[in-house]
Write a protein that holds these residues in place. Structure first.
Motif, PDB file in Angstrom:
ATOM      1  N   ASN A 185      21.823  35.168  32.146  1.00  0.00           N
ATOM      2  CA  ASN A 185      21.611  36.172  33.196  1.00  0.00           C
ATOM      3  C   ASN A 185      21.482  37.572  32.600  1.00  0.00           C
ATOM      4  O   ASN A 185      20.586  38.339  32.975  1.00  0.00           O
ATOM      5  N   ARG A 233      33.768  40.880  29.064  1.00  0.00           N
ATOM      6  CA  ARG A 233      34.595  41.094  30.257  1.00  0.00           C
ATOM      7  C   ARG A 233      33.721  41.543  31.442  1.00  0.00           C
ATOM      8  O   ARG A 233      33.860  41.035  32.550  1.00  0.00           O
ATOM      9  N   HIS A 234      32.831  42.484  31.183  1.00  0.00           N
ATOM     10  CA  HIS A 234      31.950  42.979  32.244  1.00  0.00           C
ATOM     11  C   HIS A 234      30.995  41.889  32.726  1.00  0.00           C
ATOM     12  O   HIS A 234      30.751  41.759  33.926  1.00  0.00           O
ATOM     13  N   ARG A 235      30.482  41.111  31.806  1.00  0.00           N
ATOM     14  CA  ARG A 235      29.554  40.041  32.170  1.00  0.00           C
ATOM     15  C   ARG A 235      30.254  38.981  33.017  1.00  0.00           C
ATOM     16  O   ARG A 235      29.763  38.581  34.074  1.00  0.00           O
ATOM     17  N   LYS A 236      31.427  38.566  32.579  1.00  0.00           N
ATOM     18  CA  LYS A 236      32.163  37.524  33.304  1.00  0.00           C
ATOM     19  C   LYS A 236      32.667  38.027  34.656  1.00  0.00           C
ATOM     20  O   LYS A 236      32.754  37.253  35.611  1.00  0.00           O
ATOM     21  N   LYS A 237      33.000  39.312  34.724  1.00  0.00           N
ATOM     22  CA  LYS A 237      33.462  39.896  35.983  1.00  0.00           C
ATOM     23  C   LYS A 237      32.385  39.759  37.061  1.00  0.00           C
ATOM     24  O   LYS A 237      32.694  39.572  38.228  1.00  0.00           O
ATOM     25  N   ARG A 238      31.135  39.824  36.652  1.00  0.00           N
ATOM     26  CA  ARG A 238      30.019  39.653  37.583  1.00  0.00           C
ATOM     27  C   ARG A 238      29.652  38.187  37.796  1.00  0.00           C
ATOM     28  O   ARG A 238      28.782  37.877  38.597  1.00  0.00           O
ATOM     29  N   GLY A 239      30.286  37.302  37.034  1.00  0.00           N
ATOM     30  CA  GLY A 239      29.972  35.884  37.140  1.00  0.00           C
ATOM     31  C   GLY A 239      28.649  35.530  36.477  1.00  0.00           C
ATOM     32  O   GLY A 239      28.028  34.540  36.830  1.00  0.00           O
ATOM     33  N   TRP A 240      28.236  36.348  35.519  1.00  0.00           N
ATOM     34  CA  TRP A 240      26.959  36.146  34.844  1.00  0.00           C
ATOM     35  C   TRP A 240      27.133  35.297  33.598  1.00  0.00           C
ATOM     36  O   TRP A 240      28.139  35.381  32.905  1.00  0.00           O
ATOM     37  N   THR A 241      26.105  34.537  33.307  1.00  0.00           N
ATOM     38  CA  THR A 241      26.025  33.833  32.036  1.00  0.00           C
ATOM     39  C   THR A 241      25.336  34.752  31.027  1.00  0.00           C
ATOM     40  O   THR A 241      24.791  35.804  31.394  1.00  0.00           O
TER      41      THR A 241
END
Length: 74
Positions: free
Chosen positions: A14, A3-11
């Motif tokens: 990344n 959730r935290h990773r996707k919230k930042r738009g990171w793969t």
């Protein structure tokens, strides 16, 4: 963590770069197939500017905890 990773738009790649590791390690962490040290958890939490409990929580886990609480309260 997802959730935290996707919230930042990171793969996963990344995040792997930030942790100086491989994408496959991130994949195993997110799928629950990689054990983590507390230091690694703290590093990940720092990257996402959060704490370890928030990093590990999910809506499903919170919901289960609430249901358990209700059972104990009877």
């Amino acid at each position: 963590m997802i959730r935290h990773r996707k919230k930042r738009g990171w793969t996963q790649e990344n995040l792997a770069e930030e942790l100086q590791t491989k994408q496959s390690v991130i994949s195993r962490i997110e799928s629950g197939n990689q054990n983590l040290t507390l230091d690694t958890l703290k590093s990940i939490a720092d990257i996402f500017d959060t704490d370890v409990p928030s990093l590990l929580s999910s809506r499903k886990q919170v919901k289960l905890k609430k249901n358990r609480f209700r059972l104990v309260r009877r």
